[in-house]
Motif scaffolding. Structure first.
Motif, PDB file in Angstrom:
ATOM      1  N   TYR A  20       0.717  -1.287  -0.173  1.00  0.00           N
ATOM      2  CA  TYR A  20      -0.064  -0.141  -0.023  1.00  0.00           C
ATOM      3  C   TYR A  20       0.862   1.295   0.012  1.00  0.00           C
ATOM      4  N   SER A  21       1.889   1.080   0.953  1.00  0.00           N
ATOM      5  CA  SER A  21       2.675   2.400   0.991  1.00  0.00           C
ATOM      6  C   SER A  21       3.577   2.835  -0.246  1.00  0.00           C
ATOM      7  N   LEU A  22       4.127   1.673  -0.849  1.00  0.00           N
ATOM      8  CA  LEU A  22       5.063   1.989  -1.918  1.00  0.00           C
ATOM      9  C   LEU A  22       4.671   1.811  -3.306  1.00  0.00           C
ATOM     10  N   ILE A  23       3.324   1.119  -3.371  1.00  0.00           N
ATOM     11  CA  ILE A  23       2.951   1.064  -5.110  1.00  0.00           C
ATOM     12  C   ILE A  23       1.703   1.886  -4.853  1.00  0.00           C
ATOM     13  N   ILE A  24       0.624   1.563  -4.214  1.00  0.00           N
ATOM     14  CA  ILE A  24      -0.821   2.005  -4.304  1.00  0.00           C
ATOM     15  C   ILE A  24      -0.869   3.542  -3.906  1.00  0.00           C
ATOM     16  N   GLN A  25      -0.371   3.768  -2.889  1.00  0.00           N
ATOM     17  CA  GLN A  25      -0.513   5.325  -2.374  1.00  0.00           C
ATOM     18  C   GLN A  25       0.319   6.143  -3.106  1.00  0.00           C
ATOM     19  N   PRO A  26       1.215   6.145  -3.885  1.00  0.00           N
ATOM     20  CA  PRO A  26       1.892   7.176  -4.948  1.00  0.00           C
ATOM     21  C   PRO A  26       0.843   7.119  -6.279  1.00  0.00           C
ATOM     22  N   LYS A  27       0.422   6.206  -6.582  1.00  0.00           N
ATOM     23  CA  LYS A  27      -0.560   6.058  -7.648  1.00  0.00           C
ATOM     24  C   LYS A  27      -1.634   6.965  -7.240  1.00  0.00           C
ATOM     25  N   LEU A  28      -2.385   6.787  -6.483  1.00  0.00           N
ATOM     26  CA  LEU A  28      -3.441   7.259  -5.843  1.00  0.00           C
ATOM     27  C   LEU A  28      -3.052   9.041  -5.696  1.00  0.00           C
ATOM     28  N   LEU A  29      -2.164   9.223  -5.160  1.00  0.00           N
ATOM     29  CA  LEU A  29      -1.783  10.573  -4.654  1.00  0.00           C
ATOM     30  C   LEU A  29      -1.421  11.792  -6.072  1.00  0.00           C
ATOM     31  N   SER A  30      -1.280  10.822  -7.319  1.00  0.00           N
ATOM     32  CA  SER A  30      -0.643  11.359  -8.383  1.00  0.00           C
ATOM     33  C   SER A  30      -1.937  11.925  -9.249  1.00  0.00           C
ATOM     34  N   PHE A  31      -3.067  11.283  -8.922  1.00  0.00           N
ATOM     35  CA  PHE A  31      -4.360  12.024  -9.640  1.00  0.00           C
ATOM     36  C   PHE A  31      -4.470  13.530  -9.245  1.00  0.00           C
ATOM     37  N   VAL A  32      -4.877  14.122 -10.242  1.00  0.00           N
ATOM     38  CA  VAL A  32      -5.279  15.718  -9.963  1.00  0.00           C
ATOM     39  C   VAL A  32      -6.878  15.713  -9.759  1.00  0.00           C
ATOM     40  N   THR A  33      -7.116  16.405  -8.491  1.00  0.00           N
ATOM     41  CA  THR A  33      -8.409  16.729  -8.323  1.00  0.00           C
ATOM     42  C   THR A  33      -9.048  17.481  -9.545  1.00  0.00           C
ATOM     43  N   THR A  34     -10.446  16.958  -9.649  1.00  0.00           N
ATOM     44  CA  THR A  34     -11.039  17.589 -11.034  1.00  0.00           C
ATOM     45  C   THR A  34     -11.727  19.030 -10.350  1.00  0.00           C
ATOM     46  N   ASN A  35     -11.858  19.137  -9.235  1.00  0.00           N
ATOM     47  CA  ASN A  35     -12.432  20.308  -8.726  1.00  0.00           C
ATOM     48  C   ASN A  35     -11.482  21.030  -7.353  1.00  0.00           C
ATOM     49  N   PRO A  36     -10.444  21.660  -7.734  1.00  0.00           N
ATOM     50  CA  PRO A  36      -9.555  22.306  -6.856  1.00  0.00           C
ATOM     51  C   PRO A  36     -10.462  23.470  -6.171  1.00  0.00           C
ATOM     52  N   PRO A  37      -9.832  23.264  -4.892  1.00  0.00           N
ATOM     53  CA  PRO A  37     -10.535  24.770  -3.798  1.00  0.00           C
ATOM     54  C   PRO A  37     -10.088  25.745  -4.588  1.00  0.00           C
ATOM     55  N   SER A  38     -11.171  26.687  -4.505  1.00  0.00           N
ATOM     56  CA  SER A  38     -10.886  28.099  -4.758  1.00  0.00           C
ATOM     57  C   SER A  38     -10.543  28.901  -3.586  1.00  0.00           C
ATOM     58  N   ASN A  39      -9.745  29.972  -4.030  1.00  0.00           N
ATOM     59  CA  ASN A  39      -9.045  30.901  -3.043  1.00  0.00           C
ATOM     60  C   ASN A  39     -10.224  32.234  -2.850  1.00  0.00           C
ATOM     61  N   LYS A  40     -11.348  31.782  -2.206  1.00  0.00           N
ATOM     62  CA  LYS A  40     -12.328  32.698  -1.794  1.00  0.00           C
ATOM     63  C   LYS A  40     -11.863  33.655  -0.327  1.00  0.00           C
ATOM     64  N   THR A  41     -12.355  34.809  -0.320  1.00  0.00           N
ATOM     65  CA  THR A  41     -12.254  35.191   0.787  1.00  0.00           C
ATOM     66  C   THR A  41     -13.214  34.853   2.013  1.00  0.00           C
TER      67      THR A  41
END
Length: 55
Positions: A20-41
């Motif tokens: 999990y730590s060496l193979i699966i987790q880096p693959k999951l973390l490499s995905f870009v989120t489709t709706n990134p949070p915006s910088n709202k006040t």
């Protein structure tokens, strides 16, 4: 009692966590989120007390 023998189960747990730590987790973390949070006040919420009709 075979439940107290950690010999096969510790190896299985260690192998699964390393997989999990060496193979699966880096693959999951490499995905870009489709709706990134915006910088709202941030808005300050209204803190007026509620006027209860029975008090």
């Amino acid at each position: 009692m075979p439940q107290l023998n950690p010999n096969p189960w510790f190896f299985i747990m260690l192998t699964s966590w390393l997989t999990y730590s060496l193979i699966i987790q880096p693959k999951l973390l490499s995905f870009v989120t489709t709706n990134p949070p915006s910088n709202k006040t941030s808005t300050i919420p209204s803190t007026t007390p509620w006027a209860w009709p029975w008090t």
